[in-house]
Design an enzyme around this catalytic site. Structure first.
Site, PDB file in Angstrom:
ATOM      1  N   ASP A   1      15.010 -21.551-120.416  1.00 16.42           N
ATOM      2  CA  ASP A   1      14.445 -21.052-121.560  1.00 16.42           C
ATOM      3  C   ASP A   1      15.419 -21.396-122.897  1.00 16.42           C
ATOM      4  O   ASP A   1      15.817 -22.531-122.975  1.00 16.42           O
ATOM      5  CB  ASP A   1      14.145 -19.487-121.539  1.00 16.42           C
ATOM      6  CG  ASP A   1      13.316 -18.898-122.550  1.00 16.42           C
ATOM      7  OD1 ASP A   1      12.152 -18.966-122.603  1.00 16.42           O
ATOM      8  OD2 ASP A   1      13.831 -18.240-123.402  1.00 16.42           O
TER       9      ASP A   1
ATOM     10  N   GLU B   1      12.440 -25.045-116.705  1.00 22.82           N
ATOM     11  CA  GLU B   1      11.720 -24.258-117.718  1.00 22.82           C
ATOM     12  C   GLU B   1      12.379 -24.022-119.060  1.00 22.82           C
ATOM     13  O   GLU B   1      12.771 -22.854-119.592  1.00 22.82           O
ATOM     14  CB  GLU B   1      11.217 -22.935-117.137  1.00 22.82           C
ATOM     15  CG  GLU B   1      10.310 -22.920-116.379  1.00 22.82           C
ATOM     16  CD  GLU B   1       8.763 -23.411-117.068  1.00 22.82           C
ATOM     17  OE1 GLU B   1       8.635 -22.771-118.169  1.00 22.82           O
ATOM     18  OE2 GLU B   1       8.210 -24.506-116.767  1.00 22.82           O
TER      19      GLU B   1
ATOM     20  N   HIS C   1       7.474 -19.294-115.121  1.00 23.62           N
ATOM     21  CA  HIS C   1       8.370 -19.355-116.180  1.00 23.62           C
ATOM     22  C   HIS C   1       9.741 -18.715-115.834  1.00 23.62           C
ATOM     23  O   HIS C   1      10.896 -19.351-115.585  1.00 23.62           O
ATOM     24  CB  HIS C   1       8.234 -18.897-117.586  1.00 23.62           C
ATOM     25  CG  HIS C   1       9.133 -18.953-118.748  1.00 23.62           C
ATOM     26  ND1 HIS C   1       9.515 -20.466-119.009  1.00 23.62           N
ATOM     27  CD2 HIS C   1       9.813 -18.225-119.295  1.00 23.62           C
ATOM     28  CE1 HIS C   1      10.448 -20.191-119.838  1.00 23.62           C
ATOM     29  NE2 HIS C   1      10.670 -19.003-120.124  1.00 23.62           N
TER      30      HIS C   1
END
Length: 304
Positions: free
Chosen positions: A114, A138, A280
């Site tokens: 992220d 991700e 995610h």
């Protein structure tokens, strides 16, 4: 040593494994919470929005013995300070940089997800002589086309970017943590784990960084400031021989097919491994697979 000055010792969650310790690292008068285990070359785990170092616990403990493991709570998250600042990527990066410098970390392997990828790769691009290797998944890596995201998410993000509406939904009503976050899992989180992510944000003020997450996410070229921030790392990704590992998940979320193809063409010395089903926050969904792939990769690059 430099890293032992003015640090507040804490007790880490038991899920990080026996021998782990926790402490706060000072940065610009604030505190960056850190969990550590082992010695040797550092392996740094950086999370994203709205999680914390807790996201890495199952992987962290499975990699004991590979070096000095360090999992961080970014500024505004987890047990780190939650200042009333503008949570631009540049501002957040300042605290990441200060943390690396406070611990004087070198020969670093980065493990990123992220916004942790955005910050970790930005740091790597400016400190190439301090980077040993990079693994990421991700990631917030580059601009995302809205057609590659779910219509529901695109609509919600647009609303969160509206002044006032985002503050009400995320900060005042706490609906990002109670409604949106639980949606990002194929199997619902255990109530205790959900509480671990929600507890650090008891007040509207404490949730300011969470609101910045969707507002900073680059979709269809906006915000341009994020696109420019991410571009800073592209030249390094394209030219550096530093070993890089990208893990993919199905269905995934941020690593769209277009960004995966871009990565295959653009990123130098990149290995790609499929790691199974996940959306995610894949550290919760595939911890054993991620740890196994990282273990094999770390062993492999150690022999090079």
């Amino acid at each position: 040593m430099k890293e032992h000055r003015h640090m507040t010792e804490k007790s880490p969650h038991s899920a990080f494994g026996d021998g782990a310790k926790a402490y706060d690292v000072p940065a610009f008068g604030l505190q960056i919470h850190t969990v550590e285990h082992g010695s040797g070359a550092p392996i740094v785990f950086l999370h994203g929005n709205p999680t914390s170092s807790y996201l890495w616990r199952h992987i962290f403990r499975r990699l004991h013995g590979h070096g000095r493991l360090l999992a961080v709570d970014l500024i505004g998250y987890g047990q780190s300070s939650k200042p009333d600042i503008e949570y631009t990527l540049e501002n957040q990066q300042r605290y990441v940089d200060a943390w690396f410098d406070a611990l004087d970390l070198r020969n670093v392997t980065l493990v990123l997800q992220d916004y942790g990828a955005a910050f970790g790769l930005n740091w790597a691009s400016r400190n190439p002589d301090r980077v040993r290797a990079v693994a990421f998944f991700e990631p917030v890596l580059r601009n995302i086309d809205s057609v590659d995201l779910s219509p529901e998410f695109v609509t919600r993000r647009a609303k969160l970017r509206q002044p006032g509406e985002g503050e009400i939904f995320v900060q005042q009503e706490n609906r990002f943590l109670t409604e949106l976050f639980p949606w990002f899992f194929l199997t619902p989180l255990a109530p205790e784990d959900l509480r671990q992510y929600q507890t650090p944000f008891p007040t509207p003020h404490s949730r300011k960084a969470i609101l910045a997450g969707p507002r900073n996410l680059p979709v269809d070229g906006e915000p341009a400031s994020t696109v420019a921030f991410l571009e800073q790392a592209v030249n390094w990704l394209n030219t550096s021989d530093t070993p890089k590992l990208l893990l993919t998940f199905k269905p995934g979320f941020l690593l769209t097919d277009a960004i995966l193809k871009w990565s295959q063409v653009t990123i130098r010395n990149l290995e790609i491994e499929a790691a199974g089903a996940g959306i995610h926050f894949v550290q919760e969904e595939q911890p054993e697979t991620i740890a196994r792939l990282l273990d094999a990769w770390l062993t492999r690059i150690a022999g090079n």
